[in-house]
Design a protein around this motif. Structure first.
Motif, PDB file in Angstrom:
ATOM      1  N   ASN A  71       0.833  -1.211   0.000  1.00 54.91           N
ATOM      2  CA  ASN A  71       0.000   0.000   0.000  1.00 54.91           C
ATOM      3  C   ASN A  71       0.865   1.257   0.000  1.00 54.91           C
ATOM      4  N   TRP A  72       2.107   1.158   0.480  1.00 58.29           N
ATOM      5  CA  TRP A  72       3.080   2.250   0.382  1.00 58.29           C
ATOM      6  C   TRP A  72       4.042   2.019  -0.774  1.00 58.29           C
ATOM      7  N   ARG A  73       4.425   0.788  -0.988  1.00 55.18           N
ATOM      8  CA  ARG A  73       5.433   0.459  -2.003  1.00 55.18           C
ATOM      9  C   ARG A  73       4.950   0.799  -3.409  1.00 55.18           C
ATOM     10  N   ASN A  74       3.658   0.683  -3.639  1.00 56.67           N
ATOM     11  CA  ASN A  74       3.104   0.884  -4.976  1.00 56.67           C
ATOM     12  C   ASN A  74       2.595   2.292  -5.226  1.00 56.67           C
ATOM     13  N   ARG A  75       2.798   3.200  -4.266  1.00 53.42           N
ATOM     14  CA  ARG A  75       2.428   4.593  -4.492  1.00 53.42           C
ATOM     15  C   ARG A  75       3.504   5.290  -5.316  1.00 53.42           C
ATOM     16  N   TYR A  76       3.311   6.569  -5.602  1.00 49.56           N
ATOM     17  CA  TYR A  76       4.253   7.287  -6.449  1.00 49.56           C
ATOM     18  C   TYR A  76       5.641   7.328  -5.811  1.00 49.56           C
ATOM     19  N   ASP A  77       6.669   7.302  -6.666  1.00 47.10           N
ATOM     20  CA  ASP A  77       8.048   7.151  -6.216  1.00 47.10           C
ATOM     21  C   ASP A  77       8.478   8.235  -5.231  1.00 47.10           C
ATOM     22  N   ALA A  78       7.955   9.443  -5.391  1.00 50.14           N
ATOM     23  CA  ALA A  78       8.419  10.570  -4.587  1.00 50.14           C
ATOM     24  C   ALA A  78       7.799  10.620  -3.195  1.00 50.14           C
ATOM     25  N   LEU A  79       6.926   9.664  -2.877  1.00 53.72           N
ATOM     26  CA  LEU A  79       6.195   9.728  -1.612  1.00 53.72           C
ATOM     27  C   LEU A  79       7.124   9.535  -0.413  1.00 53.72           C
ATOM     28  N   CYS A  80       7.006  10.440   0.556  1.00 56.75           N
ATOM     29  CA  CYS A  80       7.783  10.378   1.786  1.00 56.75           C
ATOM     30  C   CYS A  80       6.910  10.918   2.914  1.00 56.75           C
ATOM     31  N   LEU A  81       6.992  10.301   4.085  1.00 55.06           N
ATOM     32  CA  LEU A  81       6.213  10.802   5.215  1.00 55.06           C
ATOM     33  C   LEU A  81       6.657  12.214   5.572  1.00 55.06           C
ATOM     34  N   HIS A  82       5.700  13.038   5.941  1.00 54.20           N
ATOM     35  CA  HIS A  82       5.989  14.409   6.350  1.00 54.20           C
ATOM     36  C   HIS A  82       5.907  14.576   7.865  1.00 54.20           C
ATOM     37  N   ASP A  83       5.612  13.504   8.567  1.00 56.07           N
ATOM     38  CA  ASP A  83       5.620  13.572  10.025  1.00 56.07           C
ATOM     39  C   ASP A  83       6.847  12.834  10.552  1.00 56.07           C
ATOM     40  N   PRO A  84       7.371  13.241  11.707  1.00 59.33           N
ATOM     41  CA  PRO A  84       8.680  12.769  12.146  1.00 59.33           C
ATOM     42  C   PRO A  84       8.638  11.379  12.771  1.00 59.33           C
ATOM     43  N   VAL A  85       9.792  10.755  12.808  1.00 58.61           N
ATOM     44  CA  VAL A  85       9.941   9.367  13.229  1.00 58.61           C
ATOM     45  C   VAL A  85       9.388   9.117  14.621  1.00 58.61           C
ATOM     46  N   TRP A  86       9.535  10.067  15.541  1.00 64.77           N
ATOM     47  CA  TRP A  86       9.109   9.845  16.920  1.00 64.77           C
ATOM     48  C   TRP A  86       7.606   9.661  17.029  1.00 64.77           C
ATOM     49  N   TYR A  87       6.895  10.091  16.001  1.00 65.12           N
ATOM     50  CA  TYR A  87       5.432  10.063  16.029  1.00 65.12           C
ATOM     51  C   TYR A  87       4.868   8.781  15.431  1.00 65.12           C
ATOM     52  N   ASP A  88       5.701   7.981  14.744  1.00 66.72           N
ATOM     53  CA  ASP A  88       5.173   6.922  13.890  1.00 66.72           C
ATOM     54  C   ASP A  88       5.506   5.510  14.340  1.00 66.72           C
ATOM     55  N   HIS A  89       6.015   5.350  15.556  1.00 66.69           N
ATOM     56  CA  HIS A  89       6.365   4.006  16.021  1.00 66.69           C
ATOM     57  C   HIS A  89       5.145   3.086  16.035  1.00 66.69           C
ATOM     58  N   LEU A  90       5.357   1.843  15.646  1.00 68.24           N
ATOM     59  CA  LEU A  90       4.361   0.802  15.844  1.00 68.24           C
ATOM     60  C   LEU A  90       4.579   0.171  17.219  1.00 68.24           C
ATOM     61  N   PRO A  91       3.558  -0.485  17.782  1.00 67.71           N
ATOM     62  CA  PRO A  91       3.713  -1.034  19.135  1.00 67.71           C
ATOM     63  C   PRO A  91       4.750  -2.150  19.201  1.00 67.71           C
ATOM     64  N   TYR A  92       5.466  -2.172  20.306  1.00 67.70           N
ATOM     65  CA  TYR A  92       6.391  -3.233  20.688  1.00 67.70           C
ATOM     66  C   TYR A  92       7.737  -3.192  19.966  1.00 67.70           C
ATOM     67  N   ILE A  93       7.784  -2.754  18.718  1.00 65.42           N
ATOM     68  CA  ILE A  93       9.059  -2.671  17.992  1.00 65.42           C
ATOM     69  C   ILE A  93       9.212  -1.250  17.455  1.00 65.42           C
ATOM     70  N   PRO A  94       9.851  -0.361  18.193  1.00 64.92           N
ATOM     71  CA  PRO A  94      10.051   1.007  17.683  1.00 64.92           C
ATOM     72  C   PRO A  94      11.077   1.017  16.553  1.00 64.92           C
ATOM     73  N   PHE A  95      11.060   2.096  15.775  1.00 66.55           N
ATOM     74  CA  PHE A  95      12.080   2.256  14.753  1.00 66.55           C
ATOM     75  C   PHE A  95      13.463   2.297  15.406  1.00 66.55           C
ATOM     76  N   PRO A  96      14.495   1.814  14.715  1.00 62.14           N
ATOM     77  CA  PRO A  96      15.853   1.885  15.270  1.00 62.14           C
ATOM     78  C   PRO A  96      16.297   3.334  15.455  1.00 62.14           C
ATOM     79  N   PRO A  97      17.286   3.579  16.326  1.00 64.50           N
ATOM     80  CA  PRO A  97      17.701   4.956  16.624  1.00 64.50           C
ATOM     81  C   PRO A  97      18.369   5.678  15.463  1.00 64.50           C
TER      82      PRO A  97
END
Length: 646
Positions: free
Chosen positions: A254-280
Motif C-alpha cells: 500500500n506504500w510500495r506501490n504509491r508514487y516514487d516521490a512519496l515520503c512521510l511528512h511527520d517525524p519518526v518519533w510520532y510513527d512508532h508501531l507497538p512493541y518494535i520502535p524504529f531503530p535509533p
C-alpha cells in the motif's frame, strides 16, 4: 479576541493579569491537588471533586461548525474540561462546563470506583511542571495514575491559578483520564512473554496458527497497512486470535506501490508501531518504500496472521448471534482453499481514510479529453510522462509531491489550485508544534501521546489558533513569497492551522518540505484565477474563458468516503446506518474511528500514518479500543457506554 480564542484560560479572565509566579513549587502544588482529588474519589464525592475545579458555565459552539461565527458569544471566564477515553465512560467523551462535568460524575463516579490516585513523577517527561505557553496563560501540568473497578488508568491535569483572598489557589482547568490496562488481563509482554524453550516445533505451530484450517479467528481485520498490523499486534498480546486480510501481494505494498516521490511528512518519533520502535538511526522523515519494507518485516517479526493476495468480498451479520459471516477470496500460499467463509465476533475495517478509493470530481467533457486522466493513487513516477504537459489538480500534500517530482525531471507541470491552502514549513512549523511532545530530547513516546491527547479539541482550537499565528511569523518569508507568486493562502479549519483541519477534513494543507520553493521559483507553474468549466479534447477550459493545454491530468483531490469500503463489503443498510467515519462531533471527538459504529462488533480503525501523512494529535487509540474488545470477551464490559446523545 478571535472567536477561536474564546476557550483559552487567560490571566485576565482569572483577574491575575499582573500577578507573578516566581518561586511556585509545581511539584508541591500538584501533589496537594492530587492528594485532595484522591480523597474525594475514594468517597465518591462529586461535590468535593468539583470544588477542586475552576467553576465555569461556558460551553463552546459545536466544532462541527466549519468556520468561526461572527455571532459567537465570547467567554469572559475560563472553560473547564474533562476528557475521558474509556476509563469512566467506555467511550471517547469530552465534558465542558461545570454542569456537564457534574452530571457526568453523578452518573459514572460511583459506578466506576476511581481509587488509588497517585502522582506520576517517574516516567520521562511526567514530572509536574509550571508552564507558560503564552505570556497570558499559566498552568501547572501533572500526570497521575489511578485504578477503577475494572482497569489500571492514567491521567493528566492542568491547574490554573485562581484568586483566594490575597493569594492564589490552584484549581483544575482540564483533566484527562484514560484506560491503560484491564485488571486480570494484562498484555503478554515482558515478564509475561513465553518462557519455554522450543526445539523444532515452532514452525509447525506457527503454520497451523495462521492457516485457520478448522477454526475461525475471533477478529477479522480488513487491510494489512499500518493500522491493520497495529491492531493485530495488540490483539495478539491480549490473547485474542485475529486474521488480517490484505489485497496486495505483499505487506507494505500500500506504500510500495504509491508514487516514487512519496515520503512521510511527520517525524519518526510520532510513527512508532507497538512493541518494535524504529531503530535509533532511522531517518526523521521516512521514504514510503522504506516504510513498506519495515511493515513487511514487522508482520513477520510479530508473528501476525496475515493472508495476502486476499479480498473480503462480503460480510453479513447474524441478527440473532451478532456474529459476522465473512467471505474471503484468496490466492495466499498460506490458505488451503481459495474461498473461505469465516464466522467472527468482531469485524475491523482498517482501510485508511479512503476506504480504498480516491475522490475524483466530475467535470463536463471528461469523456472527450484525448489525454490521460489519473488519480494520485494511480500515479507511479514522473518519468512515465517525459515530454508531456501535465496538469496537477490539487494543492495539498500529493499535489506538491507529484508536481515536485515532475519538475525534477524537467516535465512541464502546472498546479491548478482549486481553493486556498494552508502552508506550514516542517522545518519551523513542526518544531513549534511537536518539540514539547515528540523530539530527540522530548518525553517518552507514551508520555508524549498522553500529553497530546489530554488537550480536548474544544480547547485545542484556541491553542492551535495561536500556534498558527506563531508559525506564520516564523514562516513569514516563505508565505510572503508564495503570496507574491499568486498562491492563495488559507488558515485552516476555524483559522486554526493544520491540526484542526486534519481532524475536521483530513486535508486542506501542505506541510512544506521544499515544494513551496518550486512554486516561488516558477519551476511549478500555477493556475488559480478561475474554476474549471469543462475538459476539452486538448486540456481544460476555465470559467473565465482561459484554456490550459494538457496531455496528462492528475487529480490530487483527496480520498473518498471511508464508508464506501463498508458499503462494498457489508451493503447499503450497514453503510447507511453506521456512524460517520472522520470529522468531529459536537464535543470535538472523532466520529466513528475506534468507537462504536452502531452495529455490534463492527469497528473502523485508523492511526497516525493512515491519515496519509497527516499528523494526529491523539494517543494511539487502538490500544484503548482493543482493551474494550478484550473486556467484552472476558465479560468485564457491562454493555453500557456513556455516550453522547445524538
Amino acid at each position: 479576541m478571535h472567536p477561536s480564542e474564546s476557550p483559552l484560560p487567560t490571566l485576565n479572565k482569572l483577574g491575575l493579569g499582573t500577578f507573578t509566579f516566581d518561586g511556585v513549587d509545581a511539584a508541591a502544588v500538584a501533589q496537594t491537588w492530587i492528594g485532595a482529588f484522591s480523597a474525594a474519589c475514594q468517597v465518591d464525592s462529586v461535590q468535593d471533586i468539583l470544588d477542586l475545579f475552576v467553576e465555569s458555565s461556558f460551553a463552546s459552539p459545536p466544532l462541527s461548525q466549519s468556520s468561526p461565527s461572527p455571532n459567537v458569544v465570547l467567554s469572559d471566564e475560563p472553560s473547564v474540561y474533562w476528557r475521558d477515553v474509556l476509563a469512566l465512560t467506555w467511550d471517547f467523551r469530552t465534558f465542558e462546563s461545570t454542569p456537564a462535568i457534574r452530571q457526568f460524575l453523578k452518573d459514572r463516579l460511583r459506578l466506576t470506583e476511581v481509587r488509588n490516585v497517585k502522582i506520576n513523577t517517574t516516567d520521562k517527561g511526567a514530572f509536574p511542571v509550571l508552564q507558560r505557553p503564552y505570556p497570558d496563560i499559566v498552568w501547572i501540568q501533572a500526570l497521575f495514575k489511578f485504578e477503577t473497578k475494572v482497569g489500571y488508568c492514567s491521567g493528566v491535569v492542568r491547574l490554573l491559578p485562581t484568586k483566594q483572598g490575597d493569594g492564589i489557589r490552584w484549581k483544575a482547568h482540564c483533566i484527562f483520564t484514560n484506560l491503560e490496562d484491564l485488571k486480570g488481563f494484562p498484555e503478554q509482554i515482558g515478564h509475561l512473554r513465553n518462557q519455554d524453550s522450543d526445539h523444532g516445533t515452532w514452525e509447525g505451530i506457527r503454520n497451523q496458527e495462521r492457516q485457520f484450517v478448522d477454526k475461525d479467528p475471533l477478529v477479522l481485520v480488513i487491510g494489512g497497512g499500518q493500522s491493520g498490523l497495529d491492531v493485530a499486534a495488540r490483539l495478539k498480546s491480549l490473547g485474542i486470535t485475529s486474521l488480517v486480510v490484505e489485497k496486495n501481494e505483499h505487506i507494505g505494498d500500500n506504500w510500495r506501490n504509491r508514487y516514487d516521490a512519496l515520503c512521510l511528512h511527520d517525524p519518526v518519533w510520532y510513527d512508532h508501531l507497538p512493541y518494535i520502535p524504529f531503530p535509533p538511526n532511522w531517518p526523521v522523515y521516512t521514504p514510503a518504500k522504506k516504510l513498506a519494507n519495515w511493515l513487511e518485516h514487522y508482520a513477520e517479526a510479530m508473528e501476525l496472521n496475515v493472508w495476502t493476495s486476499s479480498t473480503v468480498t462480503k460480510a453479513t451479520q447474524d441478527s440473532t448471534t451478532g456474529y459476522w459471516e465473512v467471505t474471503v477470496q484468496t490466492n495466499s500460499d498460506i490458505a488451503k482453499i481459495r474461498t473461505r467463509i469465516f464466522n467472527v465476533k468482531h469485524l475491523i475495517f482498517a482501510l485508511g481514510f479512503s476506504g480504498g478509493r480516491g475522490y475524483v470530481p466530475h467535470y463536463p467533457g471528461m469523456d472527450v479529453f484525448k489525454g490521460q486522466v489519473l488519480h494520485s493513487l494511480q500515479h507511479d513516477k514522473a518519468t512515465d510522462h517525459l515530454g508531456k504537459k501535465v496538469v496537477v489538480i490539487g494543492s495539498c500534500t500529493s499535489g506538491h509531491d507529484i508536481s515536485v517530482d515532475y519538475a525534477n525531471h524537467d516535465v512541464d507541470v502546472t498546479m491548478f489550485q482549486r481553493s486556498s491552502t494552508y502552508i506550514m514549513s516542517t522545518k519551523r512549523g513542526l518544531r513549534l508544534t511537536l518539540e514539547d511532545f515528540y523530539s530527540e530530547d522530548g518525553p517518552s513516546t507514551d508520555i508524549g501521546d498522553r500529553l497530546v491527547a489530554s488537550y480536548p479539541n474544544l480547547l485545542n482550537v484556541g491553542i492551535s489558533y495561536r500556534l498558527t499565528k506563531k508559525i506564520a511569523e516564523a514562516d513569514a518569508e516563505l508565505l510572503d513569497a508564495l503570496e507574491k507568486r499568486g498562491f492563495r493562502l488559507g488558515w485552516g479549519f476555524k483559522d486554526a492551522g493544520f491540526l484542526m483541519s486534519a481532524w475536521a477534513r483530513a486535508g486542506g494543507y501542505y506541510l512544506d518540505v521544499g515544494g513551496s520553493q518550486y512554486i516561488i521559483d516558477g519551476r511549478i507553474k500555477l493556475k488559480n484565477d478561475s474554476q474549471i468549466s469543462s475538459f476539452t479534447e486538448k486540456g481544460l477550459l476555465f470559467e473565465n474563458g482561459s484554456e490550459l493545454p494538457a496531455d496528462v491530468i492528475i487529480f490530487c483531490t483527496g480520498l473518498g468516503n471511508a464508508r464506501d469500503g463498508i458499503r462494498d463489503i457489508c451493503g447499503d443498510i450497514v453503510a447507511d446506518n453506521c456512524s460517520p467515519v472522520w470529522g468531529m462531533d459536537a464535543e470535538g471527538e472523532l466520529n466513528g474511528c475506534w468507537r462504536d459504529m452502531g452495529f455490534r462488533g463492527l469497528w473502523y480503525m485508523m492511526g497516525a500514518q493512515s491519515l496519509l501523512l497527516y499528523l494526529t494529535q491523539l494517543l494511539n487509540p487502538h490500544q484503548e479500543t482493543l482493551h474494550c474488545i478484550k473486556a467484552m470477551e472476558e465479560n468485564v464490559f457491562d454493555g453500557v457506554r456513556y455516550s453522547r446523545s445524538k
